[in-house]
Design a protein around this motif. Structure first.
Motif, PDB file in Angstrom:
ATOM      1  N   GLN A  82       7.560  15.164  -2.982  1.00 23.21           N
ATOM      2  CA  GLN A  82       7.723  15.967  -1.778  1.00 23.21           C
ATOM      3  C   GLN A  82       6.652  15.680  -0.720  1.00 23.21           C
ATOM      4  O   GLN A  82       6.791  16.090   0.427  1.00 23.21           O
ATOM      5  CB  GLN A  82       7.777  17.468  -2.110  1.00 23.21           C
ATOM      6  N   MET A  83       5.603  14.948  -1.092  1.00 18.52           N
ATOM      7  CA  MET A  83       4.518  14.616  -0.161  1.00 18.52           C
ATOM      8  C   MET A  83       4.628  13.201   0.422  1.00 18.52           C
ATOM      9  O   MET A  83       3.878  12.856   1.333  1.00 18.52           O
ATOM     10  CB  MET A  83       3.159  14.740  -0.871  1.00 18.52           C
ATOM     11  N   ILE A  84       5.531  12.390  -0.065  1.00 18.25           N
ATOM     12  CA  ILE A  84       5.580  10.966   0.315  1.00 18.25           C
ATOM     13  C   ILE A  84       5.766  10.773   1.810  1.00 18.25           C
ATOM     14  O   ILE A  84       5.141   9.904   2.413  1.00 18.25           O
ATOM     15  CB  ILE A  84       6.657  10.213  -0.498  1.00 18.25           C
ATOM     16  N   GLY A  85       6.605  11.572   2.437  1.00 20.29           N
ATOM     17  CA  GLY A  85       6.801  11.436   3.885  1.00 20.29           C
ATOM     18  C   GLY A  85       5.505  11.651   4.646  1.00 20.29           C
ATOM     19  O   GLY A  85       5.170  10.883   5.558  1.00 20.29           O
ATOM     20  N   ARG A  86       4.778  12.673   4.281  1.00 14.60           N
ATOM     21  CA  ARG A  86       3.493  12.951   4.940  1.00 14.60           C
ATOM     22  C   ARG A  86       2.474  11.861   4.637  1.00 14.60           C
ATOM     23  O   ARG A  86       1.703  11.451   5.507  1.00 14.60           O
ATOM     24  CB  ARG A  86       2.952  14.297   4.474  1.00 14.60           C
ATOM     25  N   VAL A  87       2.464  11.404   3.396  1.00 15.46           N
ATOM     26  CA  VAL A  87       1.520  10.353   2.999  1.00 15.46           C
ATOM     27  C   VAL A  87       1.805   9.076   3.786  1.00 15.46           C
ATOM     28  O   VAL A  87       0.887   8.461   4.341  1.00 15.46           O
ATOM     29  CB  VAL A  87       1.594  10.098   1.471  1.00 15.46           C
TER      30      VAL A  87
ATOM     31  N   SER B  98       0.829  -1.209   0.000  1.00 14.27           N
ATOM     32  CA  SER B  98       0.000   0.000   0.000  1.00 14.27           C
ATOM     33  C   SER B  98       0.861   1.256   0.000  1.00 14.27           C
ATOM     34  O   SER B  98       0.497   2.262  -0.605  1.00 14.27           O
ATOM     35  CB  SER B  98      -0.919   0.012   1.218  1.00 14.27           C
ATOM     36  N   TYR B  99       2.002   1.191   0.674  1.00 17.09           N
ATOM     37  CA  TYR B  99       2.899   2.354   0.704  1.00 17.09           C
ATOM     38  C   TYR B  99       3.424   2.669  -0.702  1.00 17.09           C
ATOM     39  O   TYR B  99       3.482   3.828  -1.101  1.00 17.09           O
ATOM     40  CB  TYR B  99       4.057   2.110   1.674  1.00 17.09           C
ATOM     41  N   ALA B 100       3.794   1.639  -1.426  1.00 19.48           N
ATOM     42  CA  ALA B 100       4.294   1.847  -2.794  1.00 19.48           C
ATOM     43  C   ALA B 100       3.185   2.323  -3.721  1.00 19.48           C
ATOM     44  O   ALA B 100       3.407   3.184  -4.577  1.00 19.48           O
ATOM     45  CB  ALA B 100       4.916   0.555  -3.320  1.00 19.48           C
ATOM     46  N   VAL B 101       1.981   1.768  -3.549  1.00 18.86           N
ATOM     47  CA  VAL B 101       0.851   2.206  -4.372  1.00 18.86           C
ATOM     48  C   VAL B 101       0.567   3.682  -4.100  1.00 18.86           C
ATOM     49  O   VAL B 101       0.385   4.474  -5.028  1.00 18.86           O
ATOM     50  CB  VAL B 101      -0.401   1.337  -4.102  1.00 18.86           C
ATOM     51  N   MET B 102       0.562   4.063  -2.831  1.00 21.42           N
ATOM     52  CA  MET B 102       0.301   5.461  -2.477  1.00 21.42           C
ATOM     53  C   MET B 102       1.386   6.381  -3.036  1.00 21.42           C
ATOM     54  O   MET B 102       1.090   7.492  -3.476  1.00 21.42           O
ATOM     55  CB  MET B 102       0.219   5.619  -0.961  1.00 21.42           C
ATOM     56  N   ALA B 103       2.624   5.918  -3.034  1.00 22.28           N
ATOM     57  CA  ALA B 103       3.725   6.743  -3.526  1.00 22.28           C
ATOM     58  C   ALA B 103       3.554   7.100  -4.991  1.00 22.28           C
ATOM     59  O   ALA B 103       4.055   8.126  -5.451  1.00 22.28           O
ATOM     60  CB  ALA B 103       5.057   6.027  -3.310  1.00 22.28           C
ATOM     61  N   ARG B 104       2.839   6.284  -5.718  1.00 21.03           N
ATOM     62  CA  ARG B 104       2.609   6.541  -7.152  1.00 21.03           C
ATOM     63  C   ARG B 104       1.550   7.611  -7.390  1.00 21.03           C
ATOM     64  O   ARG B 104       1.391   8.083  -8.501  1.00 21.03           O
ATOM     65  CB  ARG B 104       2.177   5.253  -7.837  1.00 21.03           C
ATOM     66  N   HIS B 105       0.801   7.953  -6.362  1.00 19.97           N
ATOM     67  CA  HIS B 105      -0.321   8.872  -6.536  1.00 19.97           C
ATOM     68  C   HIS B 105      -0.098  10.252  -5.925  1.00 19.97           C
ATOM     69  O   HIS B 105      -1.004  11.080  -5.949  1.00 19.97           O
ATOM     70  CB  HIS B 105      -1.603   8.249  -5.971  1.00 19.97           C
ATOM     71  N   PHE B 106       1.079  10.474  -5.377  1.00 16.53           N
ATOM     72  CA  PHE B 106       1.371  11.763  -4.758  1.00 16.53           C
ATOM     73  C   PHE B 106       2.730  12.259  -5.231  1.00 16.53           C
ATOM     74  O   PHE B 106       3.612  11.460  -5.552  1.00 16.53           O
ATOM     75  CB  PHE B 106       1.371  11.630  -3.225  1.00 16.53           C
ATOM     76  N   PRO B 107       2.918  13.566  -5.238  1.00 15.86           N
ATOM     77  CA  PRO B 107       4.221  14.097  -5.643  1.00 15.86           C
ATOM     78  C   PRO B 107       5.303  13.677  -4.651  1.00 15.86           C
ATOM     79  O   PRO B 107       5.025  13.472  -3.460  1.00 15.86           O
ATOM     80  CB  PRO B 107       4.018  15.617  -5.613  1.00 15.86           C
TER      81      PRO B 107
END
Length: 187
Positions: free
Chosen positions: A107-112, A96-105
């Motif tokens: 610079q937002m990955i840490g927050r996501v 899920s972390y990798a999937v989410m990383a594909r949907h956000f810029p």
């Protein structure tokens, strides 16, 4: 279930002695660790062969739900195999972390990731309480709840997972394509 209620399920529903239940919980835990590592490596390999991360994650989650149903309906398979499968396929969630990383810029990955982790822990806490609340609707006898109580709680959890899967698949088709397009643009 895994972090609090599986041991009780194994004792109350499947009739295992405490030491047998503990051994199966350990198998589940080790299998989950292996699943987290294995699914991460497999996702990269399969993605190079054309299976998207989004699809692989969805398939793994579907197999996780199927495994739970096999356990709930007492499939005639060895308990160690079923609980190892529960752990392995439960490891799919790490994707899920990798999937989410594909949907956000970037610079937002840490927050996501922080938000996703917080949500996961809050849900675990809430669902553990929820399972206990469902079980408490039946009288405990000698520290054990009836099988129907456990089965009712687990059915609710599986129903929520199925609803989540529908949410993942239906609106995600467009997100998956946009995520794949972002990955192609980066390459």
């Amino acid at each position: 279930m895994q972090s609090l209620w599986v041991g009780a399920w194994l004792r109350d529903v499947q009739g295992f002695e405490p030491h047998q239940a503990a051994a199966l919980v350990s198998i589940l835990g080790f299998a989950m660790m292996a699943g987290c590592v294995g699914f991460g490596a497999a996702a990269r390999t399969l993605e190079r062969r054309g299976l998207s991360l989004y699809a692989f994650c969805g398939i793994g989650m579907a197999l996780y739900v199927l495994t739970q149903m096999l356990i709930m309906f007492n499939a005639p398979l060895p308990a160690s195999l079923l609980w190892a499968a529960y752990g392995i396929f439960g490891g799919t969630g790490i994707l899920s972390y990798a999937v989410m990383a594909r949907h956000f810029p970037p610079q937002m990955i840490g927050r996501v990731n922080t938000t996703l982790t917080l949500i996961i822990f809050l849900l675990i806490f809430g669902f553990q309480i929820g399972v206990g609340a469902v079980l408490s609707h039946w009288p405990a006898s000698g520290g054990h709840y009836p099988a129907l109580a456990h089965l009712s709680a687990w059915k609710i959890l599986v129903a929520l997972q199925v609803l989540s899967a529908i949410w993942y698949v239906l609106p995600g088709r467009q997100l998956a394509r946009s995520g794949e397009m972002c990955a192609e643009q980066e390459a």
